[in-house]
Structure formats: C-alpha cells, structure tokens
Design a protein around this motif. Sequence first.
Motif, PDB file in Angstrom:
ATOM      1  N   SER A  49      48.189  39.120  35.990  1.00 35.21           N
ATOM      2  CA  SER A  49      47.596  40.119  36.885  1.00 35.21           C
ATOM      3  C   SER A  49      46.862  39.530  38.083  1.00 35.21           C
ATOM      4  O   SER A  49      46.410  40.285  38.950  1.00 35.21           O
ATOM      5  N   TYR A  52      47.671  32.568  39.982  1.00 36.54           N
ATOM      6  CA  TYR A  52      48.987  31.940  39.873  1.00 36.54           C
ATOM      7  C   TYR A  52      49.967  32.761  39.032  1.00 36.54           C
ATOM      8  O   TYR A  52      51.171  32.731  39.270  1.00 36.54           O
ATOM      9  N   ASP A 110      44.532  41.283  24.541  1.00 39.44           N
ATOM     10  CA  ASP A 110      44.181  39.880  24.395  1.00 39.44           C
ATOM     11  C   ASP A 110      45.405  39.045  24.025  1.00 39.44           C
ATOM     12  O   ASP A 110      45.920  39.131  22.916  1.00 39.44           O
ATOM     13  N   ALA A 111      45.841  38.221  24.955  1.00 40.99           N
ATOM     14  CA  ALA A 111      47.059  37.417  24.750  1.00 40.99           C
ATOM     15  C   ALA A 111      46.941  36.466  23.568  1.00 40.99           C
ATOM     16  O   ALA A 111      47.942  36.012  23.036  1.00 40.99           O
ATOM     17  N   LYS A 242      43.501  20.334  29.357  1.00 42.02           N
ATOM     18  CA  LYS A 242      44.731  20.188  30.144  1.00 42.02           C
ATOM     19  C   LYS A 242      45.586  19.023  29.620  1.00 42.02           C
ATOM     20  O   LYS A 242      46.800  19.073  29.683  1.00 42.02           O
ATOM     21  N   LEU A 271      42.659  26.180  44.384  1.00 41.57           N
ATOM     22  CA  LEU A 271      42.572  27.389  45.193  1.00 41.57           C
ATOM     23  C   LEU A 271      41.442  28.274  44.694  1.00 41.57           C
ATOM     24  O   LEU A 271      41.032  28.158  43.542  1.00 41.57           O
ATOM     25  N   THR A 273      40.252  31.193  42.990  1.00 42.96           N
ATOM     26  CA  THR A 273      40.650  32.289  42.104  1.00 42.96           C
ATOM     27  C   THR A 273      39.418  32.614  41.273  1.00 42.96           C
ATOM     28  O   THR A 273      38.416  31.900  41.333  1.00 42.96           O
TER      29      THR A 273
HETATM   30  P1  NAI Z   1      43.002  33.859  37.364  1.00 41.59           P
HETATM   31  O1  NAI Z   1      41.634  34.086  36.833  1.00 41.59           O
HETATM   32  O2  NAI Z   1      43.299  34.253  38.751  1.00 41.59           O
HETATM   33  O3  NAI Z   1      44.092  34.556  36.412  1.00 41.59           O
HETATM   34  C1  NAI Z   1      44.028  34.464  35.022  1.00 41.59           C
HETATM   35  C2  NAI Z   1      44.908  35.517  34.385  1.00 41.59           C
HETATM   36  O4  NAI Z   1      44.739  35.439  32.964  1.00 41.59           O
HETATM   37  C3  NAI Z   1      44.572  36.957  34.755  1.00 41.59           C
HETATM   38  O5  NAI Z   1      45.759  37.697  34.889  1.00 41.59           O
HETATM   39  C4  NAI Z   1      43.782  37.466  33.544  1.00 41.59           C
HETATM   40  O6  NAI Z   1      43.882  38.875  33.342  1.00 41.59           O
HETATM   41  C5  NAI Z   1      44.531  36.747  32.435  1.00 41.59           C
HETATM   42  N1  NAI Z   1      43.774  36.619  31.189  1.00 41.59           N
HETATM   43  C6  NAI Z   1      42.582  36.011  30.992  1.00 41.59           C
HETATM   44  N2  NAI Z   1      42.248  36.095  29.685  1.00 41.59           N
HETATM   45  C7  NAI Z   1      43.247  36.758  29.070  1.00 41.59           C
HETATM   46  C8  NAI Z   1      43.508  37.146  27.725  1.00 41.59           C
HETATM   47  N3  NAI Z   1      42.646  36.853  26.737  1.00 41.59           N
HETATM   48  N4  NAI Z   1      44.635  37.838  27.453  1.00 41.59           N
HETATM   49  C9  NAI Z   1      45.538  38.147  28.436  1.00 41.59           C
HETATM   50  N5  NAI Z   1      45.365  37.780  29.716  1.00 41.59           N
HETATM   51  C10 NAI Z   1      44.223  37.107  30.024  1.00 41.59           C
HETATM   52  O7  NAI Z   1      43.284  32.302  37.126  1.00 41.59           O
HETATM   53  P2  NAI Z   1      44.188  31.220  37.853  1.00 41.59           P
HETATM   54  O8  NAI Z   1      43.323  30.380  38.704  1.00 41.59           O
HETATM   55  O9  NAI Z   1      45.420  31.818  38.409  1.00 41.59           O
HETATM   56  O10 NAI Z   1      44.543  30.302  36.597  1.00 41.59           O
HETATM   57  C11 NAI Z   1      45.775  30.367  35.903  1.00 41.59           C
HETATM   58  C12 NAI Z   1      46.108  28.959  35.434  1.00 41.59           C
HETATM   59  O11 NAI Z   1      46.282  28.113  36.587  1.00 41.59           O
HETATM   60  C13 NAI Z   1      44.992  28.314  34.585  1.00 41.59           C
HETATM   61  O12 NAI Z   1      45.564  27.576  33.553  1.00 41.59           O
HETATM   62  C14 NAI Z   1      44.303  27.389  35.580  1.00 41.59           C
HETATM   63  O13 NAI Z   1      43.665  26.294  34.962  1.00 41.59           O
HETATM   64  C15 NAI Z   1      45.510  26.940  36.403  1.00 41.59           C
HETATM   65  N6  NAI Z   1      45.191  26.347  37.710  1.00 41.59           N
HETATM   66  C16 NAI Z   1      44.308  26.941  38.572  1.00 41.59           C
HETATM   67  C17 NAI Z   1      43.971  26.306  39.756  1.00 41.59           C
HETATM   68  C18 NAI Z   1      43.002  26.929  40.725  1.00 41.59           C
HETATM   69  O14 NAI Z   1      42.503  26.214  41.595  1.00 41.59           O
HETATM   70  N7  NAI Z   1      42.727  28.200  40.641  1.00 41.59           N
HETATM   71  C19 NAI Z   1      44.563  25.012  40.151  1.00 41.59           C
HETATM   72  C20 NAI Z   1      45.576  24.545  39.235  1.00 41.59           C
HETATM   73  C21 NAI Z   1      45.835  25.184  38.036  1.00 41.59           C
END
Ligand code: NAI
Length: 397
Positions: A49, A52, A110-111, A242, A271, A273
């Motif tokens: 949602s 990334y 909850d995933a 990680k 980024l 987020t």
């Molecule tokens: P985000 O916070 O934008 O998105 C996280 C997503 O996970 C959302 O859709 C949220 O609803 C969902 N979510 C969280 N808990 C949940 C649960 N219990 N059940 C179902 N859905 C759940 O996060 P972002 O930044 O896109 O992170 C995604 C991945 O990318 C992570 O593993 C993060 O470490 C990785 N990442 C992020 C970077 C950044 O700078 N933001 C850089 C490189 C990797």
Amino acid sequence: MIVEPKVRGFICTTAHKEGCRENVKQQIEYVKSKPKMNSGKRVLVIGASAGYGLASRITAAFSGGAKTLGVIFDKPASGKKTASAGWYNTAAFEEFARAEGLYAKTVNGDAFSETVKEQVIELIREDLGTVDTVIYSLAAPRRTMPDGEVVSSVLKTTGEPYTNKTIDLASRTVVPVTIEPATPEEIVGTVKVMGGEDWKDWIYALSDSGVLAENAVTVAYSYIGPELTHPMYYNGSIGAAKKHLYETAKDMTEEMSDIGLSAYVSMNKALVTQASSAIPVVPLYTAILYRVMKEMNLHEGCIEQIYRLFSEKLYGETPVTDGECLLRVDDWELREDVQKAVSEAWEKITTENLDSLSDVDGYWEDFYRMFGFGIESVDYAKDIETEVGIPSIIIEE
Ligand code: NAI
C-alpha cells in the motif's frame, strides 16, 4: 471535510484521499510513459500500500500487465478520522486497474498472521491458480508470533554507543545524537520482525498449498548504504535483520530448487518513506543525498527505482545479480562521485548551512506527498468525502 496534515513526530495522522489518488495516478503515468516490460503475470505483493511495495504493484500491473494481489495493513476512514494513506492508495490503485481491465484484489490484515496467509492462498486458488512472483516489502515495527507473543524491532546501533549528527526535521536543526546499542534480545527481536523468517513462511505456505508456480521469483527489499550510515543501518539492529534476509534468499533458492524458485534481495536506494523517517542519522544523510543526486540528475523515487529494478535487473534476459542473489538498484546512490559529494557535505553541515548543503525542502515535500499533501493539482480547500471503499477488500477475521 477539509483535510489538513497533522504531523506528529515521524508520521502524519491524516491523509488526503484526492492527494493519494493523484500520487498513484502519477506513478501509473510514469510507468506508462516507459516501454512495457515482460514482468510476472500473477504477482503477489506483501506490503503493497505504500513506498516500494506500492511502486512494485503499480509497475507489475501497468507496465507488465500483471494480475496483482496485495496484502496491506491499513485503516478505512471512520467518523472524523481519515483513512490511512495506504488505504486511499489501494482504493485508487484498484480503481485505475479495473478501468483498464486489470485484475486487482487486496487482503487487509496482519501479513505475519496465519489467517492472512490462508486468505491469500484461498484467493489465489479461486482466482489465479498460482502466483509466479512474490514481492516482500513489509516494513513493520512489530510482529505477533503464532503463540500470541509480540516481538518488536528496534532501530539502534550494535556494540558501542554511537554519536553523530542528525536532523531535527521539525525545527530544521542539525543536532548531535547518541544512539545506545541494542541489547542481544532487541537484535533477536529485530531479526524476527524484519529478517527472512516470515518471508520464508509465506513462500513455504504458498508452495505447500500448490499455489506457487514452477520457476517462480521472489524478491525482498533491503538497504546497505555507505559507510557513513553503517553504524545505524548495515551494522545496526536493522542490518542484522537484513543479513538474515539475504541468508534466507540463498537458503530458499537452494531448498526449493526442485520447483525452480529464485529468491533475491534487492538493494534499493535510501528514500523518504514512513519506514525510513524513523531511523536516527539516516534522514540527514537522505536530505544531503537528495540534493547531491538531484544536482547530478540521478535522483529517483520509489517508482523510478522499481521500474529500473524490474526492467533492467529482474525481468531482463537473465537477472542481473552481483554474484549470488543480490539485485542492485542502489548502484547510483553508491557511485563514488555521489558518495564523495555526500561525505564532503556531511563534514561541513550545520543548522546554518543546512539549506545550501541539503535538500530539506525536498525531504518534507516527499514526506507530505506520502500522505497525499502538497500536490499541485489538488484543491486542498475543497470539502471532500473522506470515505472510500476498496471494492475487492477482504478484511482479516
Ligand atoms: P513503507 O512504510 O512505505 O511500506 C511498508 C508497507 O508494509 C505498507 O504497505 C504497510 O501497510 C505494510 N505493512 C506494514 N506492516 C504490515 C503488516 N503487519 N501486515 C501487512 N502489511 C504491513 O516502507 P518502505 O520504505 O517501502 O519499505 C519496504 C521495504 O523496503 C522494507 O523492507 C525496507 O527496509 C526496504 N527499503 C526501504 C528503503 C527506504 O529508504 N525507504 C531503502 C531500501 C530498502
């Protein structure tokens, strides 16, 4: 209702329905402006949602023509409370997907739970038969284990306390910060939440139920970053998780070679987020990185990163890995010239020169955008209906 941003700490407690819709629309327009790709055709995105994960779902659907199933953990609007940004994003995604005849369904819950895994498997069985791609993009602060125990993830260093600069985003000041090391228990907890265990549970649950296609691909997202952020990230508690993710990818590919599974970890760019705003030191690094990469014309957001990941690294003739199971779209961030410029700025940066050495405005712009605010084409003075349904939604029972 007229919806305004209400920022508390690292989050905004309101979200704008029209702004989120516009955000999704612009990401769709971006991928549609690029050449179509031959991505997976039945794609499950866990954490679909925002950030990334949302960009992955958009790219698979609107560039690859994929049928997508998303797992999200979001809240609909209720009374005076707006829905979460992820809810609005998903409603908009489904609206645009359906308008183009693209299959899109979503499970909200909850995933980490067995129930959600079972609901997803049931849905795949009924509608798709199998999935050929699974994107794992969860960023969660805690995980409820099957026995009800709640395990938390922490964003701390390891070993010795670590002191460096960070940014207080609200007051736009550069301040010193000391991060205490995580305890061994906190590191174990962080690995349980953000490591590969649940990813593997998903892949085995799908495979054992016969809904994972032969030669399927699965990708989880990760970050390494430059040495500057290593004490907080790569060598911090999150880095331990990680590293576990990476080991899990190797294990799964080996263990499931009979069905031809390929598991990858993609190293993405830093980024803004919801997840990354909460890590000390990292937001100041990100604000400097934004300035440097924008000046060098190398800046990418989530959608540009994922489009490049899918089109150039994952779904080309053969996946472009660096050795085993790593895909790199952090290559531009880690370029020598980029990191040299970032380090020079890092040494000099203070509250007084913050605006000339970093892009705090760009940071805030992305922060507000995540919640649907600050988008030019949206009339924020307009009274809007805050409720919106997600046509396909299945709520965890
Ligand atoms: P985000 O916070 O934008 O998105 C996280 C997503 O996970 C959302 O859709 C949220 O609803 C969902 N979510 C969280 N808990 C949940 C649960 N219990 N059940 C179902 N859905 C759940 O996060 P972002 O930044 O896109 O992170 C995604 C991945 O990318 C992570 O593993 C993060 O470490 C990785 N990442 C992020 C970077 C950044 O700078 N933001 C850089 C490189 C990797």
